[in-house]
Design an enzyme around this catalytic site. Structure first.
Site, PDB file in Angstrom:
ATOM      1  N   ASP A   1      -0.409  -0.573  13.056  1.00 22.23           N
ATOM      2  CA  ASP A   1      -1.197  -1.741  12.864  1.00 22.23           C
ATOM      3  C   ASP A   1      -2.154  -1.929  11.750  1.00 22.23           C
ATOM      4  O   ASP A   1      -3.126  -2.613  11.927  1.00 22.23           O
ATOM      5  CB  ASP A   1      -1.996  -2.010  14.126  1.00 22.23           C
ATOM      6  CG  ASP A   1      -1.132  -2.443  15.302  1.00 22.23           C
ATOM      7  OD1 ASP A   1       0.215  -2.929  14.975  1.00 22.23           O
ATOM      8  OD2 ASP A   1      -1.197  -2.160  16.471  1.00 22.23           O
TER       9      ASP A   1
ATOM     10  N   LYS B   1       4.941   2.436  -3.054  1.00 25.92           N
ATOM     11  CA  LYS B   1       4.650   3.820  -3.542  1.00 25.92           C
ATOM     12  C   LYS B   1       4.778   3.923  -4.923  1.00 25.92           C
ATOM     13  O   LYS B   1       5.511   3.252  -5.550  1.00 25.92           O
ATOM     14  CB  LYS B   1       5.937   4.773  -2.812  1.00 25.92           C
ATOM     15  CG  LYS B   1       5.470   6.373  -2.576  1.00 25.92           C
ATOM     16  CD  LYS B   1       4.546   6.512  -1.559  1.00 25.92           C
ATOM     17  CE  LYS B   1       4.190   8.065  -1.455  1.00 25.92           C
ATOM     18  NZ  LYS B   1       3.522   8.249  -0.126  1.00 25.92           N
TER      19      LYS B   1
ATOM     20  N   LYS C   1       0.987  -1.181  -0.135  1.00 25.57           N
ATOM     21  CA  LYS C   1      -0.080  -0.102  -0.098  1.00 25.57           C
ATOM     22  C   LYS C   1       0.786   1.204   0.102  1.00 25.57           C
ATOM     23  O   LYS C   1       1.830   1.294   0.610  1.00 25.57           O
ATOM     24  CB  LYS C   1      -0.728  -0.054   1.402  1.00 25.57           C
ATOM     25  CG  LYS C   1      -2.012   1.169   1.263  1.00 25.57           C
ATOM     26  CD  LYS C   1      -3.522   0.576   0.899  1.00 25.57           C
ATOM     27  CE  LYS C   1      -4.210   1.622   0.812  1.00 25.57           C
ATOM     28  NZ  LYS C   1      -4.052   2.560  -0.289  1.00 25.57           N
TER      29      LYS C   1
HETATM   30  P1  NAD Z   1      -0.689  18.122  -2.187  1.00 21.57           P
HETATM   31  O1  NAD Z   1      -0.235  18.262  -3.424  1.00 21.57           O
HETATM   32  O2  NAD Z   1      -2.107  18.217  -1.976  1.00 21.57           O
HETATM   33  O3  NAD Z   1      -0.211  19.536  -1.433  1.00 21.57           O
HETATM   34  C1  NAD Z   1       1.261  19.974  -1.412  1.00 21.57           C
HETATM   35  C2  NAD Z   1       1.302  21.610  -1.051  1.00 21.57           C
HETATM   36  O4  NAD Z   1       2.752  21.974  -0.916  1.00 21.57           O
HETATM   37  C3  NAD Z   1       0.781  22.257  -2.366  1.00 21.57           C
HETATM   38  O5  NAD Z   1       0.006  23.155  -2.207  1.00 21.57           O
HETATM   39  C4  NAD Z   1       2.168  22.885  -3.038  1.00 21.57           C
HETATM   40  O6  NAD Z   1       1.796  24.085  -3.714  1.00 21.57           O
HETATM   41  C5  NAD Z   1       2.987  23.087  -1.770  1.00 21.57           C
HETATM   42  N1  NAD Z   1       4.205  23.173  -1.872  1.00 21.57           N
HETATM   43  C6  NAD Z   1       5.306  22.447  -2.613  1.00 21.57           C
HETATM   44  N2  NAD Z   1       6.310  23.097  -2.571  1.00 21.57           N
HETATM   45  C7  NAD Z   1       6.454  23.937  -1.780  1.00 21.57           C
HETATM   46  C8  NAD Z   1       7.194  24.770  -1.070  1.00 21.57           C
HETATM   47  N3  NAD Z   1       8.682  24.624  -1.676  1.00 21.57           N
HETATM   48  N4  NAD Z   1       6.942  25.876  -0.500  1.00 21.57           N
HETATM   49  C9  NAD Z   1       5.652  25.884   0.245  1.00 21.57           C
HETATM   50  N5  NAD Z   1       4.696  24.913  -0.408  1.00 21.57           N
HETATM   51  C10 NAD Z   1       5.002  24.208  -1.175  1.00 21.57           C
HETATM   52  O7  NAD Z   1       0.070  17.096  -1.288  1.00 21.57           O
HETATM   53  P2  NAD Z   1      -0.384  16.523   0.060  1.00 21.57           P
HETATM   54  O8  NAD Z   1      -1.059  15.193  -0.295  1.00 21.57           O
HETATM   55  O9  NAD Z   1      -0.848  17.187   1.042  1.00 21.57           O
HETATM   56  O10 NAD Z   1       1.185  15.619   0.560  1.00 21.57           O
HETATM   57  C11 NAD Z   1       1.992  16.815   1.247  1.00 21.57           C
HETATM   58  C12 NAD Z   1       2.921  15.865   1.929  1.00 21.57           C
HETATM   59  O11 NAD Z   1       2.314  14.810   2.768  1.00 21.57           O
HETATM   60  C13 NAD Z   1       4.090  14.990   1.137  1.00 21.57           C
HETATM   61  O12 NAD Z   1       5.011  14.854   1.646  1.00 21.57           O
HETATM   62  C14 NAD Z   1       3.024  13.384   0.869  1.00 21.57           C
HETATM   63  O13 NAD Z   1       3.853  12.466   0.832  1.00 21.57           O
HETATM   64  C15 NAD Z   1       2.665  13.470   2.606  1.00 21.57           C
HETATM   65  N6  NAD Z   1       1.507  12.675   2.595  1.00 21.57           N
HETATM   66  C16 NAD Z   1       0.501  12.638   2.194  1.00 21.57           C
HETATM   67  C17 NAD Z   1      -0.583  11.977   2.381  1.00 21.57           C
HETATM   68  C18 NAD Z   1      -2.212  12.074   1.710  1.00 21.57           C
HETATM   69  O14 NAD Z   1      -3.180  11.283   2.314  1.00 21.57           O
HETATM   70  N7  NAD Z   1      -2.338  13.045   0.899  1.00 21.57           N
HETATM   71  C19 NAD Z   1      -0.598  10.990   3.365  1.00 21.57           C
HETATM   72  C20 NAD Z   1       0.652  11.035   4.261  1.00 21.57           C
HETATM   73  C21 NAD Z   1       1.824  11.804   3.774  1.00 21.57           C
END
Ligand code: NAD
Length: 473
Positions: free
Chosen positions: A100, A107, A71
């Site tokens: 868990d 990925k 996943k």
């Molecule tokens: P997203 O695309 O919805 O949002 C990311 C935001 O960050 C965007 O608005 C973008 O413009 C901004 N951004 C990018 N570069 C930037 C910078 N240099 N400075 C400021 N802002 C910047 O992505 P997301 O789903 O919110 O994911 C964000 C992080 O969280 C990633 O590392 C992702 O792996 C992690 N994550 C996401 C999820 C999920 O359910 N979506 C789950 C676990 C972890």
């Protein structure tokens, strides 16, 4: 971000792994098996963009098959490369173990900048990527189940589902091939907010942990604590909205691609999101000041610094500038291993990604279970519970001769809807995982960080699974 910087992400994860592994009694051979990526699929496919064809580079990495399906989200970004996807897949294995969730880690990454394409072009890219995954058996409800990540959301998940069903229409559990789908297309209520909500529960636990509070010199509870958020996407926006609404946190700084703003008396997150939607920028938000450099968000003095954009944003170059008490890793890998050493020396507590942002995969697990059961949570028992609670209230009224008010009666007799159950399951998961990690951290003085404690928790669980499978004696 340069490619050499990206290359350090997987190395950073491996370094953290090694440090934590030293605190376990796991056999070196088993540790070596857990550490590597089991399968790496790199693909290149053509997609028609405008009048021409573009060759798109993409990946799917399955880090660990100790539990199936694997996943992990799919990332759309021009920075995607194999090293990054491998690091993120490894984090998924540990993340699932910590909360868990019975999955192996995986990925996906597609090397495109979503902003450079139309919705129609993105749909073509997503569908073609899905076909490549189907061809190689890298997707399926019992094999590998993608979800949203940076640059993707429920729209892309709906395209993936539709493509999968086109090819595998006869599979009764086909809807479980991907999570994070729209609710009306076999999704689950509460998935969109799940990662941000999980971040809030994790922060709340840390700010109720007496030993952590003593270390950082903070009073108990989240209320009134100051927060700075980098990234106003899915994770950052919900983490901010929920922390403000349910935790009474004061958001004093926001950073996005266009720059960083501060407002000492607090930023209303909902208003800031609406402002950015309307104006296409956060700059100029009423009452705020724009900092000279976008990267200045790192050095704002606050209780909680919440990187919620991308990895490797707090590095050896800027770690010494951090003036926060707690860094909540809402994003994956925002703090490099080198930076962490500096931060720990400076007394900063880091709530690690593999715990703090695990809310997304937790609710994805609920969604997958819903898809396999072909039924909405709460359908069987909501009305039954409502009737039972109603009978209890009536009996109490009869026995006491008093009448309970209508508002109170509604609260007391409520049966749980899907959203109530999802939130309750998520809260339970995040609280339990925190207690588990904190117990390891507080009970062993040699474990110097919450990250090491989280890793130890994950490694022990994954090793145990391998031994249960009989792979290692
Ligand atoms: P997203 O695309 O919805 O949002 C990311 C935001 O960050 C965007 O608005 C973008 O413009 C901004 N951004 C990018 N570069 C930037 C910078 N240099 N400075 C400021 N802002 C910047 O992505 P997301 O789903 O919110 O994911 C964000 C992080 O969280 C990633 O590392 C992702 O792996 C992690 N994550 C996401 C999820 C999920 O359910 N979506 C789950 C676990 C972890």
């Amino acid at each position: 971000m340069s490619s050499s910087k990206q290359a350090r992400f997987f190395e950073s994860v491996q370094r953290n792994f090694d440090r934590a592994a030293a605190h376990t009694n796991i056999h070196p051979g088993l540790l070596a098996q857990i550490k590597v990526c089991n399968a790496v699929y790199q693909m290149n496919f053509p997609v028609k963009i405008g009048d021409t064809y573009q060759v798109i580079e993409a990946y799917r990495v399955q880090h660990s098959h100790h539990r199936l399906p694997t996943k992990g989200g799919i990332r759309f970004s021009h920075l995607v490369d194999q090293d990054e996807v491998m690091a993120l897949a490894a984090l998924m294995t540990y993340k699932c173990a910590i909360v868990d969730v019975p999955f192996g880690g995986a990925k996906g990454g597609v090397k495109v900048s979503p902003r450079a394409y139309t919705a129609e072009e993105l749909e073509r890219i997503t569908r073609r990527y899905t076909v490549e995954l189907i061809r190689k058996n890298f997707i399926g409800p019992s094999l590998d189940v993608p979800a949203p990540d940076y640059g993707t959301g429920e729209r892309e998940m709906a395209w993936i589902l539709d493509t999968y069903q086109t090819f595998k229409g006869g599979e009764i559990d086909a809807a479980g091939c991907v999570t994070g789908k729209p609710v009306n297309q076999s999704g689950i209520r509460g998935r969109t907010e799940a990662t941000g909500r999980g971040v809030f529960y994790g922060l709340r636990e840390a700010f109720n942990d007496e030993k952590i509070l003593k270390k950082i010199g903070c009073t108990k509870g989240l209320a009134g604590k100051t927060m700075v958020i980098q990234g106003m996407g899915n994770v950052g926006s919900y983490a901010g909205l929920i922390s403000q609404k349910e935790g009474d946190v004061k958001i004093i700084g926001l950073s996005e691609l266009e720059g960083t703003i501060v407002k000492e008396d607090g930023i209303d997150m909902e208003a800031a999101l609406a402002y950015r939607k309307e104006h296409g920028t956060i700059l100029g938000f009423p009452g705020s000041t724009t900092l000279p450099d976008r990267g200045d968000w790192v050095s704002i003095e606050c209780d909680i610094l919440l990187p919620a954009a991308l990895e490797s944003v707090i590095t050896i170059e800027n770690a010494h500038l951090v003036r926060a008490k707690v860094i909540g890793e809402a994003a994956n890998g925002p703090v490099t291993a080198n930076a962490e050493e500096v931060l720990l020396k400076n007394g900063v507590v880091i709530l690690p990604d593999m715990y703090l942002n695990a809310g997304g995969v937790t609710v994805s697990y609920f969604e997958w279970l819903k898809n396999l059961s072909h039924m909405r949570f709460g359908r069987m028992d909501k009305r039954f519970n409502q009737n039972t609670y109603g009978n209890i209230v009536s009996t109490v009224e009869q026995l006491t001769g008093k009448t309970i008010g209508e508002k109170e009666k509604t609260i007391l007799t409520k049966g749980a809807d899907e959203i109530d159950l999802v939130r309750s399951g998520l809260e339970e998961t995040m609280v339990n995982a925190y207690q588990n990690i904190a117990t390891i951290y507080h009970s062993n003085p040699k474990i110097v960080s919450m990250r090491d404690a989280a890793f130890v928790s994950a490694l022990e669980k994954v090793a145990n699974d391998y031994m249960t499978l009989g792979v290692f004696p």
